[in-house]
Design a protein around this motif. Structure first.
Motif, PDB file in Angstrom:
ATOM      1  N   ALA A  85       7.139   7.727  -0.472  1.00 52.80           N
ATOM      2  CA  ALA A  85       6.284   6.938   0.058  1.00 52.80           C
ATOM      3  C   ALA A  85       7.002   5.154  -0.218  1.00 52.80           C
ATOM      4  O   ALA A  85       6.905   4.466   0.957  1.00 52.80           O
ATOM      5  CB  ALA A  85       4.932   6.662  -0.728  1.00 52.80           C
ATOM      6  N   LEU A  86       7.913   5.176  -1.299  1.00 59.96           N
ATOM      7  CA  LEU A  86       8.439   3.912  -1.311  1.00 59.96           C
ATOM      8  C   LEU A  86       9.593   3.925  -0.404  1.00 59.96           C
ATOM      9  O   LEU A  86       9.881   2.592   0.119  1.00 59.96           O
ATOM     10  CB  LEU A  86       9.164   3.646  -2.645  1.00 59.96           C
ATOM     11  N   ARG A  87      10.282   4.964   0.026  1.00 61.10           N
ATOM     12  CA  ARG A  87      11.250   4.740   0.803  1.00 61.10           C
ATOM     13  C   ARG A  87      11.131   4.569   2.057  1.00 61.10           C
ATOM     14  O   ARG A  87      11.668   3.632   2.809  1.00 61.10           O
ATOM     15  CB  ARG A  87      12.102   6.141   0.985  1.00 61.10           C
ATOM     16  N   SER A  88       9.663   5.380   2.734  1.00 57.95           N
ATOM     17  CA  SER A  88       9.324   4.721   4.057  1.00 57.95           C
ATOM     18  C   SER A  88       8.777   3.285   4.207  1.00 57.95           C
ATOM     19  O   SER A  88       8.993   2.991   5.255  1.00 57.95           O
ATOM     20  CB  SER A  88       7.800   5.656   4.076  1.00 57.95           C
ATOM     21  N   PRO A  92       4.381  14.735   2.179  1.00 57.71           N
ATOM     22  CA  PRO A  92       4.315  16.325   1.918  1.00 57.71           C
ATOM     23  C   PRO A  92       4.001  16.813   0.617  1.00 57.71           C
ATOM     24  O   PRO A  92       4.319  15.960  -0.574  1.00 57.71           O
ATOM     25  CB  PRO A  92       5.469  16.777   2.451  1.00 57.71           C
ATOM     26  N   ALA A  93       3.539  17.769   0.290  1.00 58.26           N
ATOM     27  CA  ALA A  93       3.178  18.427  -0.946  1.00 58.26           C
ATOM     28  C   ALA A  93       4.483  18.296  -1.694  1.00 58.26           C
ATOM     29  O   ALA A  93       5.741  18.554  -1.207  1.00 58.26           O
ATOM     30  CB  ALA A  93       2.700  19.831  -0.905  1.00 58.26           C
ATOM     31  N   LEU A 128       0.847  -1.014   0.148  1.00 59.88           N
ATOM     32  CA  LEU A 128      -0.026  -0.045  -0.081  1.00 59.88           C
ATOM     33  C   LEU A 128       1.061   1.242  -0.016  1.00 59.88           C
ATOM     34  O   LEU A 128       1.703   1.479   0.832  1.00 59.88           O
ATOM     35  CB  LEU A 128      -0.971   0.144   1.323  1.00 59.88           C
ATOM     36  N   LEU A 129       0.774   2.016  -1.112  1.00 61.91           N
ATOM     37  CA  LEU A 129       1.341   3.365  -1.144  1.00 61.91           C
ATOM     38  C   LEU A 129       0.464   4.519  -1.033  1.00 61.91           C
ATOM     39  O   LEU A 129      -0.324   4.686  -1.901  1.00 61.91           O
ATOM     40  CB  LEU A 129       2.439   3.411  -2.531  1.00 61.91           C
ATOM     41  N   ASP A 130       0.378   5.208   0.011  1.00 64.98           N
ATOM     42  CA  ASP A 130      -0.589   6.273   0.240  1.00 64.98           C
ATOM     43  C   ASP A 130       0.290   7.668  -0.248  1.00 64.98           C
ATOM     44  O   ASP A 130       0.579   8.066   0.600  1.00 64.98           O
ATOM     45  CB  ASP A 130      -1.200   6.316   1.278  1.00 64.98           C
ATOM     46  N   LEU A 131       0.149   7.871  -1.243  1.00 65.99           N
ATOM     47  CA  LEU A 131       0.846   9.288  -2.043  1.00 65.99           C
ATOM     48  C   LEU A 131       0.086  10.571  -1.221  1.00 65.99           C
ATOM     49  O   LEU A 131       0.855  11.612  -1.311  1.00 65.99           O
ATOM     50  CB  LEU A 131       0.757   9.263  -3.309  1.00 65.99           C
ATOM     51  N   ASP A 188       8.355  12.718  -6.730  1.00 65.58           N
ATOM     52  CA  ASP A 188       8.993  13.033  -5.345  1.00 65.58           C
ATOM     53  C   ASP A 188       8.022  12.445  -4.222  1.00 65.58           C
ATOM     54  O   ASP A 188       8.617  11.740  -3.160  1.00 65.58           O
ATOM     55  CB  ASP A 188       8.960  14.420  -5.129  1.00 65.58           C
ATOM     56  N   ARG A 189       6.913  12.662  -4.330  1.00 67.44           N
ATOM     57  CA  ARG A 189       5.931  11.922  -3.203  1.00 67.44           C
ATOM     58  C   ARG A 189       6.180  10.413  -3.374  1.00 67.44           C
ATOM     59  O   ARG A 189       5.975   9.591  -2.332  1.00 67.44           O
ATOM     60  CB  ARG A 189       4.705  12.305  -3.464  1.00 67.44           C
TER      61      ARG A 189
END
Length: 488
Positions: free
Chosen positions: A31-34, A20-21, A13-16, A26-27
Motif C-alpha cells: 500500500a505504501l509503495r503504491s 492482495p491477501a 489514505l492507506l486501504d490495506l 506485506d499488505r
C-alpha cells in the motif's frame, strides 16, 4: 494528532483491504509503495513514526517497522537516526515517468474579446471596504443557510435600484439573487419546462452560452433572426410552438442594434397573445454614450417580462453576482423548479448591497461610461486611419462594435490576428448559419488598455492584409460584411 510538517505524509489514505491477501506487514508495504509510485506521497515526504501509524492502523508496531525496513531495502525509503523516515528523492519520478504538464496558454497581448469590462478599473478599495463593512455588521444568524432567493437586504436594495435606474416595476419578493445571467436563465428555463413550455426563441446571431443554457435546462432553443429594428416578432408569430423568447433590447450582441419602440410594443403584444413570457437580458443597458439608457421592457409589461442582469459587465464576472426579476405568478414556479439552487456567498451579497446603498455603484457606472465612450472614440479614430475602407457598425453603446471587411473571411482574420498576439472574434461563430457575418469581426474594447489601441489596430490591419493575401489578393470576389435585413 501532533502538528505536522508541510511535507509530511501522515494523512495519506492507506486501504490495506484492497491489497492482495498476505501478511499484514506485506499488505502495508504494498500500500505504501503504491502511494509512492502513484505520486500520492511526494519525494522527501516524512512518513509517520512507526508507533503513530501502528495506533492509526490498530496493529502492532512490528508490522510498521517491518514494512518500513523492506521499503528502505528496496530503495523507496531512507531512514536516518534521530530523523523521520522519508521517501527517497527521485524514486517516484523514476517509477512513474509522468508526462510533463502542458504549459498554460499564453494570453493575447491585445484582447478585443467581447463581454469583458475594464478589469484594471475594478474598485478594489471600495469593494474591500464594502466586504469589511458587511463582515462587521452581518448578524450571526445570517451566517447560517439562507433562502435560495438570496439575502433579503440585497433583494430590497436591488428592487429599489432597478425601479429607479431601469424603470422596472417590481418588489423584493420577485427579485432572486443568482450566480450570473447564465444561472438565472437556466433557472427560469427550468421553470418554463415545468409549466409545459418546450421551445425558447433566441436572437440569431447571439451568445452561444444562451443556447447552451436553454438546452441544458431541457428546452429547445430556436434561432430567430434580427434586423435593424431588433428581434423579428413576425418570425415568432410564424412559430406557434414558441411561447417564450429571450432578447437583449438595449444593445443586442453581436449586431449592436437597439430594439425599436414599435418592435418593443409588438413583442409585448405577442407575449400576451400566446400567453407567453419575454426574458429580457439587460447586461449592456448601463452603457449608452449618445443618449440616456433605454428603460427596461419589464416596466412596460411586468406581468409578461422577466429581467436578467448581473455585475459581469460592470464590475467583474469573477464576483458571480446576478439577479432575475420574475412576474409574480412565475416566481413560485421558478423557485420550485430549482430546489437545489445556491445563491452567491452572503458576505458578497451584503457587500454589493452596501455598494448600492452608498452610491458607490452609481459612481462606478458614471466613471465607466466616460471611460468607455472615450475608448470607443479612440478606437473608431484609429480604425478610420488604418482601415479607411472598412465599415463599422453598432449603436454607441455596450462594450463592442462590428468591423465589416470586403473580400476577406473573418475566420482567416481571427487566425492571422492570433498569430500576431491579437484576440478578435468572428460574427460567424455566434450565428446558427456559419455563413452569416462571414466577413465581419467583433471588436470588444471594454478590457483593452487605452495606450495599446494604436498598436492593436496596426497589428489587426496587418492581420487583415495577411488574410486577404491568403485568400487570393485583389482578385478575390468581394464579400459583404454582416448585412441586417431591413425592418418590415
Amino acid at each position: 494528532m501532533a502538528k505536522k510538517q508541510t511535507d509530511s505524509a501522515w494523512e495519506t489514505l492507506l486501504d490495506l483491504e484492497e491489497q492482495p491477501a498476505g501478511p499484514l506487514h506485506d499488505r502495508l508495504r504494498r500500500a505504501l509503495r503504491s502511494a509512492i509510485v502513484d505520486g500520492r506521497i511526494a519525494p522527501g515526504s516524512a512518513l509517520p513514526p512507526s508507533r503513530t501509524l501502528a495506533v492509526d492502523l490498530a496493529c502492532s508496531r512490528w508490522v510498521v517497522t517491518e514494512a518500513y525496513a523492506q521499503l528502505a531495502a528496496e530503495g523507496y525509503l531512507e531512514a536516518r537516526s534521530g530523523s523521520a523516515t522519508r521517501v527517497r528523492h527521485g524514486v517516484a519520478a523514476a517509477a512513474t515517468r509522468p508526462t510533463p504538464p502542458k504549459p498554460p496558454p499564453v494570453p493575447p497581448r491585445f484582447d478585443f474579446a467581447p463581454g469583458l469590462p475594464d478589469l484594471r478599473a475594478f474598485p478594489r478599495k471600495r469593494w474591500s471596504d464594502a466586504i469589511r463593512e458587511a463582515g462587521l455588521q452581518v448578524p450571526f444568524t445570517d451566517l447560517s443557510y439562507l433562502a435560495p432567493a438570496g439575502h433579503p437586504r440585497l433583494r430590497r436594495t436591488l428592487a429599489g435600484y432597478l425601479n429607479r435606474s431601469r424603470g422596472t416595476a417590481t418588489s423584493a419578493e420577485d427579485v432572486t439573487i443568482c450566480g450570473g445571467t447564465t444561472d438565472g436563465l437556466a433557472r427560469i428555463a427550468r421553470g418554463l419546462r415545468e409549466r409545459g413550455f418546450t421551445h425558447l426563441a433566441v436572437e440569431d446571431p447571439g451568445w452561444t452560452w444562451t443556447r447552451e443554457a436553454i438546452a441544458d435546462a431541457g428546452l429547445l432553443p430556436v434561432p430567430i433572426g434580427v434586423d435593424r429594428d431588433g428581434l423579428r416578432v413576425d418570425l415568432l408569430r410564424a412559430r406557434p410552438e414558441i411561447r417564450a423568447a429571450i432578447v437583449a433590447p438595449a444593445h443586442q450582441f453581436p449586431t449592436g442594434v437597439v430594439l425599436a419602440p414599435a418592435r418593443r410594443a409588438e413583442l409585448i403584444r405577442w407575449a400576451h397573445d400566446v400567453d407567453g413570457i419575454v426574458l429580457e437580458e439587460d447586461k449592456d443597458a448601463d452603457y449608452r454614450y449618445d443618449r440616456r439608457p433605454v428603460a427596461a421592457i419589464q416596466g412596460m409589461a411586468p406581468s409578461r417580462t422577466a429581467l436578467l442582469g448581473s455585475v459581469s459587465k460592470t464590475l467583474s464576472p469573477a464576483l458571480r453576482i446576478g439577479w432575475f426579476v420574475t412576474p409574480p405568478r412565475w416566481t413560485p414556479a421558478v423557485a420550485a423548479a430549482n430546489p437545489l439552487a445556491v445563491p452567491p456567498p452572503v458576505l458578497d451579497q451584503l457587500a454589493f448591497a452596501h455598494f448600492l446603498d452608498s452610491g458607490g455603484y452609481d459612481r462606478h457606472l458614471r466613471a465607466g461610461r466616460r471611460r468607455y465612450r472615450a475608448r470607443r472614440d479612440a478606437l473608431l479614430a484609429e480604425l478610420a486611419r488604418r482601415l479607411p475602407q472598412a465599415r463599422v457598425s453598432g449603436a454607441a453603446a455596450g462594450l463592442h462594435l462590428l468591423l465589416h471587411l470586403d473580400g476577406v473571411q473573418a475566420t482567416r482574420v481571427v487566425a492571422a490576428a492570433a498569430r500576431a498576439g491579437v484576440r478578435v472574434d468572428a460574427v460567424a461563430g455566434y450565428a446558427s448559419d456559419a455563413e452569416t457575418g462571414d466577413s465581419t469581426v467583433i471588436l470588444g474594447y471594454g478590457n483593452l488598455a487605452d495606450s495599446t489601441i494604436p498598436e492593436a489596430v496596426a497589428r489587426l490591419a496587418d492581420a487583415i492584409e495577411a488574410a486577404a493575401r491568403q485568400a487570393g489578393g485583389p482578385g478575390t470576389p468581394p464579400q459583404e460584411g454582416l448585412r441586417l435585413p431591413e425592418a418590415d
